[in-house]
Design a protein around this motif. Structure first.
Motif, PDB file in Angstrom:
ATOM      1  N   LEU A   1       0.815  -1.215   0.000  1.00 41.90           N
ATOM      2  CA  LEU A   1       0.000   0.000   0.000  1.00 41.90           C
ATOM      3  C   LEU A   1       0.852   1.271   0.000  1.00 41.90           C
ATOM      4  O   LEU A   1       1.970   1.287   0.517  1.00 41.90           O
ATOM      5  CB  LEU A   1      -0.921   0.016   1.223  1.00 41.90           C
ATOM      6  N   SER A   2       0.272   2.337  -0.536  1.00 45.29           N
ATOM      7  CA  SER A   2       0.910   3.653  -0.503  1.00 45.29           C
ATOM      8  C   SER A   2       0.236   4.532   0.538  1.00 45.29           C
ATOM      9  O   SER A   2       0.216   5.757   0.420  1.00 45.29           O
ATOM     10  CB  SER A   2       0.817   4.317  -1.880  1.00 45.29           C
ATOM     11  N   SER A   3      -0.306   3.893   1.558  1.00 44.84           N
ATOM     12  CA  SER A   3      -1.093   4.582   2.575  1.00 44.84           C
ATOM     13  C   SER A   3      -1.048   3.777   3.860  1.00 44.84           C
ATOM     14  O   SER A   3      -0.599   2.623   3.871  1.00 44.84           O
ATOM     15  CB  SER A   3      -2.549   4.697   2.101  1.00 44.84           C
ATOM     16  N   PRO A   4      -1.529   4.343   4.973  1.00 44.56           N
ATOM     17  CA  PRO A   4      -1.705   3.534   6.183  1.00 44.56           C
ATOM     18  C   PRO A   4      -2.723   2.423   5.938  1.00 44.56           C
ATOM     19  O   PRO A   4      -3.478   2.452   4.959  1.00 44.56           O
ATOM     20  CB  PRO A   4      -2.231   4.552   7.207  1.00 44.56           C
ATOM     21  N   LEU A   5      -2.777   1.461   6.847  1.00 45.50           N
ATOM     22  CA  LEU A   5      -3.605   0.268   6.650  1.00 45.50           C
ATOM     23  C   LEU A   5      -5.101   0.550   6.575  1.00 45.50           C
ATOM     24  O   LEU A   5      -5.844  -0.240   5.992  1.00 45.50           O
ATOM     25  CB  LEU A   5      -3.346  -0.726   7.791  1.00 45.50           C
ATOM     26  N   HIS A   6      -5.542   1.662   7.132  1.00 45.02           N
ATOM     27  CA  HIS A   6      -6.981   1.931   7.160  1.00 45.02           C
ATOM     28  C   HIS A   6      -7.444   2.766   5.965  1.00 45.02           C
ATOM     29  O   HIS A   6      -8.628   3.096   5.866  1.00 45.02           O
ATOM     30  CB  HIS A   6      -7.356   2.656   8.453  1.00 45.02           C
ATOM     31  N   VAL A   7      -6.536   3.093   5.063  1.00 44.62           N
ATOM     32  CA  VAL A   7      -6.871   3.939   3.916  1.00 44.62           C
ATOM     33  C   VAL A   7      -6.622   3.171   2.622  1.00 44.62           C
ATOM     34  O   VAL A   7      -5.583   2.527   2.460  1.00 44.62           O
ATOM     35  CB  VAL A   7      -6.025   5.232   3.909  1.00 44.62           C
ATOM     36  N   ALA A   8      -7.567   3.228   1.697  1.00 46.60           N
ATOM     37  CA  ALA A   8      -7.401   2.612   0.380  1.00 46.60           C
ATOM     38  C   ALA A   8      -7.111   3.702  -0.645  1.00 46.60           C
ATOM     39  O   ALA A   8      -7.841   4.683  -0.745  1.00 46.60           O
ATOM     40  CB  ALA A   8      -8.658   1.848  -0.022  1.00 46.60           C
ATOM     41  N   VAL A   9      -6.002   3.526  -1.364  1.00 49.45           N
ATOM     42  CA  VAL A   9      -5.647   4.450  -2.449  1.00 49.45           C
ATOM     43  C   VAL A   9      -5.448   3.641  -3.726  1.00 49.45           C
ATOM     44  O   VAL A   9      -4.512   2.851  -3.813  1.00 49.45           O
ATOM     45  CB  VAL A   9      -4.363   5.246  -2.130  1.00 49.45           C
ATOM     46  N   PRO A  10      -6.383   3.781  -4.683  1.00 52.33           N
ATOM     47  CA  PRO A  10      -7.564   4.645  -4.680  1.00 52.33           C
ATOM     48  C   PRO A  10      -8.672   4.077  -3.795  1.00 52.33           C
ATOM     49  O   PRO A  10      -8.660   2.893  -3.464  1.00 52.33           O
ATOM     50  CB  PRO A  10      -7.981   4.664  -6.146  1.00 52.33           C
ATOM     51  N   GLU A  11      -9.640   4.917  -3.480  1.00 48.60           N
ATOM     52  CA  GLU A  11     -10.743   4.498  -2.602  1.00 48.60           C
ATOM     53  C   GLU A  11     -11.548   3.364  -3.211  1.00 48.60           C
ATOM     54  O   GLU A  11     -12.133   2.543  -2.488  1.00 48.60           O
ATOM     55  CB  GLU A  11     -11.644   5.698  -2.312  1.00 48.60           C
ATOM     56  N   SER A  12     -11.569   3.274  -4.538  1.00 50.82           N
ATOM     57  CA  SER A  12     -12.317   2.216  -5.221  1.00 50.82           C
ATOM     58  C   SER A  12     -11.744   0.824  -4.920  1.00 50.82           C
ATOM     59  O   SER A  12     -12.398  -0.189  -5.167  1.00 50.82           O
ATOM     60  CB  SER A  12     -12.312   2.448  -6.735  1.00 50.82           C
ATOM     61  N   GLY A  13     -10.524   0.775  -4.381  1.00 53.44           N
ATOM     62  CA  GLY A  13      -9.899  -0.508  -4.063  1.00 53.44           C
ATOM     63  C   GLY A  13     -10.171  -1.010  -2.651  1.00 53.44           C
ATOM     64  O   GLY A  13      -9.683  -2.064  -2.259  1.00 53.44           O
TER      65      GLY A  13
ATOM     66  N   ALA B   1       0.166   8.561   9.781  1.00 52.17           N
ATOM     67  CA  ALA B   1       0.661   9.228   8.570  1.00 52.17           C
ATOM     68  C   ALA B   1      -0.484   9.766   7.721  1.00 52.17           C
ATOM     69  O   ALA B   1      -1.538   9.143   7.611  1.00 52.17           O
ATOM     70  CB  ALA B   1       1.505   8.255   7.748  1.00 52.17           C
ATOM     71  N   LYS B   2      -0.281  10.921   7.123  1.00 53.14           N
ATOM     72  CA  LYS B   2      -1.242  11.486   6.180  1.00 53.14           C
ATOM     73  C   LYS B   2      -0.840  11.044   4.773  1.00 53.14           C
ATOM     74  O   LYS B   2       0.310  11.206   4.372  1.00 53.14           O
ATOM     75  CB  LYS B   2      -1.266  13.010   6.281  1.00 53.14           C
ATOM     76  N   THR B   3      -1.785  10.502   4.035  1.00 52.66           N
ATOM     77  CA  THR B   3      -1.494   9.973   2.705  1.00 52.66           C
ATOM     78  C   THR B   3      -1.150  11.104   1.737  1.00 52.66           C
ATOM     79  O   THR B   3      -1.839  12.111   1.674  1.00 52.66           O
ATOM     80  CB  THR B   3      -2.707   9.193   2.171  1.00 52.66           C
ATOM     81  N   GLU B   4      -0.064  10.901   0.992  1.00 49.64           N
ATOM     82  CA  GLU B   4       0.369  11.858  -0.018  1.00 49.64           C
ATOM     83  C   GLU B   4       0.630  11.124  -1.326  1.00 49.64           C
ATOM     84  O   GLU B   4       1.014   9.957  -1.331  1.00 49.64           O
ATOM     85  CB  GLU B   4       1.618  12.598   0.449  1.00 49.64           C
ATOM     86  N   LYS B   5       0.440  11.817  -2.458  1.00 53.24           N
ATOM     87  CA  LYS B   5       0.558  11.172  -3.764  1.00 53.24           C
ATOM     88  C   LYS B   5       1.934  10.575  -3.998  1.00 53.24           C
ATOM     89  O   LYS B   5       2.068   9.498  -4.573  1.00 53.24           O
ATOM     90  CB  LYS B   5       0.229  12.177  -4.876  1.00 53.24           C
ATOM     91  N   TRP B   6       2.983  11.267  -3.552  1.00 53.11           N
ATOM     92  CA  TRP B   6       4.336  10.795  -3.827  1.00 53.11           C
ATOM     93  C   TRP B   6       4.708   9.546  -3.032  1.00 53.11           C
ATOM     94  O   TRP B   6       5.734   8.922  -3.287  1.00 53.11           O
ATOM     95  CB  TRP B   6       5.354  11.912  -3.573  1.00 53.11           C
ATOM     96  N   TYR B   7       3.834   9.132  -2.109  1.00 50.69           N
ATOM     97  CA  TYR B   7       4.084   7.888  -1.372  1.00 50.69           C
ATOM     98  C   TYR B   7       4.093   6.683  -2.317  1.00 50.69           C
ATOM     99  O   TYR B   7       4.609   5.622  -1.965  1.00 50.69           O
ATOM    100  CB  TYR B   7       3.023   7.684  -0.298  1.00 50.69           C
TER     101      TYR B   7
END
Length: 297
Positions: free
Chosen positions: A159-171, A193-199
């Motif tokens: 993931l490119s985000s913390p475990l509780h966030v889906a990026v993209p949300e559709s996933g 952590a706050k999700t950022e695009k460059w992650y």
């Protein structure tokens, strides 16, 4: 807490963490080791406490079981030893990290040929007893993960985000299904952590560190997966590419990549399985085939 105090400088935070560990029992609560924290960090007790409780709230907000592993854990990927990644956050079957892992990456708008090759790759990974590694990105990655899930192939989502966030949300739905189906979610990003695009760049590096094999299904000219493939070659030594992708005249970057001696072209059914089987299993398979040939005589 130390990561936040060090203004997201992970190496500095990890250095402070190790210094505190030398001076105090870090299994104790933060208030119990406050004096050592003040000594090491140079921050006052109010700032340390305020940061600690804010970070703790983000961790305690999780309503699911998760694990945190570090470099001392036997499951820690070898390629991450002495790297800038010091902790991984996991949900699901963490033992998948010790399996033979095949990364599949591809276009956000895959061709029919790309989808066919992804289907073939999933089946050959299953036949080789391997685990699929991919991302939640729309397109071929999402398609591969969904197909693997429906065919019982163990899957790791990086993931490119913390475990509780889906990026993209559709996933989100796919992410939850994989976590609940003996799969694994992996991220280097803490709950705070706050999700950022460059992650996504860091996510790609992490995926390359976790995977044992890398299959580039297809990518547009100049796309970021070519850089990831070249990075994987430097790190692990070989990238697998389908011949139909390389031979397609519209993909000039693919043809250029094919000139690299570290590229293995997949031309026939079974090529991927043979390429990803561990050496001992390949030797046993060859012996079994030789014995069958002798028996036929």
């Amino acid at each position: 807490t130390l990561y936040a105090l060090s203004k997201k400088d992970e190496n500095k935070a990890f250095l402070m963490y190790n210094m505190v560990a030398l001076k105090a029992d870090i299994t104790r609560t933060l208030p119990e080791i406050m004096s050592q924290l003040i000594e090491v960090t140079g921050f006052d007790s109010y700032l340390i406490s305020e940061t600690y409780y804010r970070i703790r709230n983000s961790f305690s907000s999780y309503r699911f079981d998760f694990s945190i592993i570090s470099e001392t854990d036997p499951l820690w990927p070898k390629a991450l030893i002495n790297s800038d990644v010091h902790f991984l956050y996991l949900v699901g079957n963490k033992d998948l990290l010790s399996t033979n892992k095949v990364a599949l990456r591809g276009l956000r708008v895959p061709s029919d040929d790309g989808k066919n090759n992804a289907v073939n790759a999933v089946h050959e990974s299953l036949n080789a007893g391997a685990t699929l590694v991919t991302t939640l990105d729309v397109g071929l990655d999402h398609f591969s993960a969904s197909y693997a899930l429906s065919n019982g192939v163990p899957t790791i989502l990086v993931l490119s985000s913390p475990l509780h966030v889906a990026v993209p949300e559709s996933g989100k739905e796919l992410m939850v299904k994989i976590a609940n189906s003996n799969g694994l979610l992996v991220t280097q990003f803490a709950p705070s952590a706050k999700t950022e695009k460059w992650y996504a760049v860091l996510r790609n590096r992490l995926l390359s560190s976790i995977a044992d094999h890398f299959v580039l299904i297809e990518e547009k000219d100049g796309g970021p997966l070519f850089a990831q493939a070249e990075s994987f070659i430097e790190q692990k030594g070989r990238v697998l590419v389908y011949d139909s992708f390389i031979s397609n005249p519209i993909y000039t970057y693919a043809q250029r990549l094919s000139q690299n001696p570290k590229i293995t072209q997949l031309k026939r059914k079974g090529d991927l399985k043979r390429a990803i089987l561990p050496p001992k299993k390949r030797e046993k398979k060859k012996k079994d085939e030789d014995q069958l040939e002798l028996f036929d005589l």
